[in-house]
Design a protein around this motif. Structure first.
Motif, PDB file in Angstrom:
ATOM      1  N   ILE A 100       0.841  -1.199   0.000  1.00 27.09           N
ATOM      2  CA  ILE A 100       0.000   0.000   0.000  1.00 27.09           C
ATOM      3  C   ILE A 100       0.878   1.252   0.000  1.00 27.09           C
ATOM      4  O   ILE A 100       0.591   2.240  -0.692  1.00 27.09           O
ATOM      5  CB  ILE A 100      -0.942  -0.007   1.220  1.00 27.09           C
ATOM      6  N   GLY A 101       1.958   1.221   0.769  1.00 28.74           N
ATOM      7  CA  GLY A 101       2.869   2.362   0.795  1.00 28.74           C
ATOM      8  C   GLY A 101       3.502   2.616  -0.565  1.00 28.74           C
ATOM      9  O   GLY A 101       3.587   3.766  -1.012  1.00 28.74           O
ATOM     10  N   VAL A 102       3.939   1.547  -1.216  1.00 25.89           N
ATOM     11  CA  VAL A 102       4.529   1.702  -2.547  1.00 25.89           C
ATOM     12  C   VAL A 102       3.500   2.240  -3.530  1.00 25.89           C
ATOM     13  O   VAL A 102       3.793   3.141  -4.337  1.00 25.89           O
ATOM     14  CB  VAL A 102       5.086   0.353  -3.046  1.00 25.89           C
ATOM     15  N   ALA A 103       2.285   1.707  -3.476  1.00 26.83           N
ATOM     16  CA  ALA A 103       1.227   2.174  -4.369  1.00 26.83           C
ATOM     17  C   ALA A 103       0.926   3.653  -4.130  1.00 26.83           C
ATOM     18  O   ALA A 103       0.695   4.414  -5.079  1.00 26.83           O
ATOM     19  CB  ALA A 103      -0.041   1.338  -4.158  1.00 26.83           C
ATOM     20  N   VAL A 150     -10.877  10.022  -4.473  1.00 28.12           N
ATOM     21  CA  VAL A 150     -11.654   9.029  -5.219  1.00 28.12           C
ATOM     22  C   VAL A 150     -10.738   8.307  -6.225  1.00 28.12           C
ATOM     23  O   VAL A 150     -10.794   7.082  -6.371  1.00 28.12           O
ATOM     24  CB  VAL A 150     -12.833   9.691  -5.947  1.00 28.12           C
ATOM     25  N   GLN A 151      -9.887   9.071  -6.908  1.00 29.06           N
ATOM     26  CA  GLN A 151      -8.936   8.462  -7.832  1.00 29.06           C
ATOM     27  C   GLN A 151      -7.993   7.502  -7.102  1.00 29.06           C
ATOM     28  O   GLN A 151      -7.677   6.421  -7.601  1.00 29.06           O
ATOM     29  CB  GLN A 151      -8.115   9.544  -8.528  1.00 29.06           C
ATOM     30  N   TYR A 152      -7.558   7.903  -5.905  1.00 30.29           N
ATOM     31  CA  TYR A 152      -6.639   7.064  -5.134  1.00 30.29           C
ATOM     32  C   TYR A 152      -7.321   5.766  -4.702  1.00 30.29           C
ATOM     33  O   TYR A 152      -6.733   4.677  -4.805  1.00 30.29           O
ATOM     34  CB  TYR A 152      -6.158   7.840  -3.908  1.00 30.29           C
ATOM     35  N   TRP A 198      -8.078  -0.102  -5.326  1.00 28.60           N
ATOM     36  CA  TRP A 198      -9.029  -1.200  -5.530  1.00 28.60           C
ATOM     37  C   TRP A 198      -8.710  -1.958  -6.824  1.00 28.60           C
ATOM     38  O   TRP A 198      -8.698  -3.187  -6.847  1.00 28.60           O
ATOM     39  CB  TRP A 198     -10.455  -0.666  -5.562  1.00 28.60           C
ATOM     40  N   ASN A 199      -8.428  -1.224  -7.880  1.00 25.28           N
ATOM     41  CA  ASN A 199      -8.102  -1.877  -9.150  1.00 25.28           C
ATOM     42  C   ASN A 199      -6.771  -2.618  -9.067  1.00 25.28           C
ATOM     43  O   ASN A 199      -6.622  -3.721  -9.605  1.00 25.28           O
ATOM     44  CB  ASN A 199      -8.056  -0.842 -10.274  1.00 25.28           C
ATOM     45  N   ALA A 200      -5.791  -2.018  -8.384  1.00 22.62           N
ATOM     46  CA  ALA A 200      -4.490  -2.663  -8.248  1.00 22.62           C
ATOM     47  C   ALA A 200      -4.597  -3.961  -7.454  1.00 22.62           C
ATOM     48  O   ALA A 200      -3.900  -4.941  -7.748  1.00 22.62           O
ATOM     49  CB  ALA A 200      -3.494  -1.724  -7.580  1.00 22.62           C
ATOM     50  N   ALA A 201      -5.465  -3.971  -6.455  1.00 22.81           N
ATOM     51  CA  ALA A 201      -5.664  -5.190  -5.670  1.00 22.81           C
ATOM     52  C   ALA A 201      -6.232  -6.311  -6.528  1.00 22.81           C
ATOM     53  O   ALA A 201      -6.023  -7.498  -6.237  1.00 22.81           O
ATOM     54  CB  ALA A 201      -6.591  -4.911  -4.488  1.00 22.81           C
ATOM     55  N   GLN A 202      -6.930  -5.950  -7.606  1.00 23.80           N
ATOM     56  CA  GLN A 202      -7.473  -6.941  -8.537  1.00 23.80           C
ATOM     57  C   GLN A 202      -6.570  -7.146  -9.758  1.00 23.80           C
ATOM     58  O   GLN A 202      -6.987  -7.745 -10.741  1.00 23.80           O
ATOM     59  CB  GLN A 202      -8.860  -6.494  -9.005  1.00 23.80           C
ATOM     60  N   LEU A 203      -5.333  -6.610  -9.665  1.00 22.88           N
ATOM     61  CA  LEU A 203      -4.357  -6.693 -10.753  1.00 22.88           C
ATOM     62  C   LEU A 203      -4.867  -6.040 -12.028  1.00 22.88           C
ATOM     63  O   LEU A 203      -4.529  -6.455 -13.146  1.00 22.88           O
ATOM     64  CB  LEU A 203      -3.964  -8.154 -11.034  1.00 22.88           C
ATOM     65  N   LEU A 207       4.642  -1.390  -9.404  1.00 21.01           N
ATOM     66  CA  LEU A 207       3.969  -2.204  -8.395  1.00 21.01           C
ATOM     67  C   LEU A 207       4.347  -3.678  -8.535  1.00 21.01           C
ATOM     68  O   LEU A 207       4.474  -4.393  -7.537  1.00 21.01           O
ATOM     69  CB  LEU A 207       2.456  -2.034  -8.507  1.00 21.01           C
ATOM     70  N   THR A 208       4.536  -4.132  -9.758  1.00 23.30           N
ATOM     71  CA  THR A 208       4.966  -5.518  -9.970  1.00 23.30           C
ATOM     72  C   THR A 208       6.367  -5.738  -9.422  1.00 23.30           C
ATOM     73  O   THR A 208       6.646  -6.749  -8.761  1.00 23.30           O
ATOM     74  CB  THR A 208       4.935  -5.857 -11.471  1.00 23.30           C
ATOM     75  N   PHE A 209       7.268  -4.784  -9.677  1.00 24.34           N
ATOM     76  CA  PHE A 209       8.614  -4.859  -9.111  1.00 24.34           C
ATOM     77  C   PHE A 209       8.552  -4.916  -7.587  1.00 24.34           C
ATOM     78  O   PHE A 209       9.263  -5.707  -6.946  1.00 24.34           O
ATOM     79  CB  PHE A 209       9.437  -3.646  -9.536  1.00 24.34           C
TER      80      PHE A 209
END
Length: 339
Positions: free
Chosen positions: A19-22, A65-67, A72-77, A313-315
């Motif tokens: 979450i911190g990196v994101a 809202v963007q954050y 949420w989208n990143a958690a779903q890849l 985020l993948t790294f």
């Protein structure tokens, strides 16, 4: 015994790290100059068209809202679609295609680093202040000092141009159709699983030079750390006691000292994996291997933010997994850690 509680605690700690990196990635990209909507539409696009794109990307929503949507989208890849490099292609599909290239390169580079670094460091410590020790230390210092953009062309000149025994670019010979047996994306693994021995040999030959190039620094650092750690261990009282009981020097070092000396070396190996992923950018460029490193640089240059976000985020996720593996290895080497 498998340390379940220890592993669960480490897995839970990965969540705030990611979450911190994101958060950092989201903040940097939104504070950077430029308008993604204008980049997509082009400089000559009308204001109405630019506004339509901005609305479709959610850029008109409040920042919180963007954050929230981004997390949420990143958690779903789901990292969105590439809008410049791979226009309208989901970033997830791009990463699935490119990521195995960089992972395979980093794994082989780390393999060479461990294969040569640990024995060199061990021998250097056992034969302290001998000519073998001096040569090993000089070699390690040279390996740490030589940059990839210099060592890569030197290896190409020696093994490809002078001796002519290894290829200089690509992942496999153009004579073979790798896509026909594509499963994991790891070319050496897929060719081996398919039983295509000619293709496997070709893939290994293509992997040797870039792996050695990226593994030289890792090899040198592991060697230096192994030497320092082993020298510290062999001066401990329990080593002197084992020697006093009549055990030979080599048996004492390998049986009683090696395992304890590995603990700080494991730390270096874990950290080095992240370094190898970063070094893959230069190595992929020198050897014309289209991996995620080159993709990230290109995305930053043209402002393809979804690819930048997904790649970083993948790294970060890969690096946290490696750290988890390091922690689990610690628990086996020193059972007191998971108490």
């Amino acid at each position: 015994m498998f340390p379940k509680r220890f592993v669960i605690k480490r897995l839970l700690l990965l969540v705030p790290v990611l979450i911190g990196v994101a958060t950092v990635v989201f903040s940097i990209l939104h504070l950077s100059p430029g308008d993604p909507a204008l980049t997509i539409a082009g400089q000559r696009a009308s204001e109405e068209f630019v506004e339509q794109i901005r609305e479709g990307l959610g850029l008109n929503d409040p920042i919180w809202v963007q954050y929230a949507d981004f997390l949420w989208n990143a958690a779903q890849l789901d990292f969105g679609d590439s809008y410049i490099i791979y226009r309208n292609t989901p970033v997830r599909e791009v990463l699935i295609e490119k990521l195995p290239v960089t992972i395979e390169l980093a794994l082989y580079g780390q393999f060479f680093g461990i294969l040569f670094g640990i024995p060199f460091g061990l021998v250097s410590a056992i034969k302290q202040d001998t000519i073998t020790d001096h040569l090993s230390r000089v070699g390690a210092l040279a390996g740490i000092s030589i940059p990839i953009f210099w060592s890569g062309p030197i290896l190409i000149f020696v093994f490809a141009q002078f001796f002519g025994v290894l290829p200089t670019s690509g992942r496999i010979s153009s004579l073979y159709n790798f896509q026909a047996i594509h499963v994991t994306g790891l070319v050496t693994v897929d060719t081996l699983l398919a039983g295509e021995w000619d293709m496997f040999v070709s893939a290994v030959r293509h992997m040797l030079l870039p792996s050695l190039t990226i593994g030289i620094y890792s090899m040198a650092l592991i060697s230096r750390m192994m030497r320092s750690s082993m020298l510290e261990v062999i001066r401990q009282d329990y080593i002197r006691t084992a020697r006093a009981k009549g055990q030979g020097a080599k048996i004492t070092v390998l049986k009683h000292g090696f395992r304890n000396a590995l603990i700080p070396v494991i730390t270096v190996i874990g950290i080095q994996f992240g370094t190898l992923l970063g070094g893959a950018v230069l190595t992929e460029t020198v050897f014309a291997i289209g991996g995620i490193g080159v993709l990230l640089v290109e995305a930053i240059k043209v402002g393809d933010y979804p690819i930048v976000q997904g790649t970083v985020l993948t790294f970060a996720f890969l690096f946290t997994l490696v750290n988890l593996g390091v922690d689990i290895t610690y628990s086996y080497l020193d059972p007191r850690i998971n108490q």
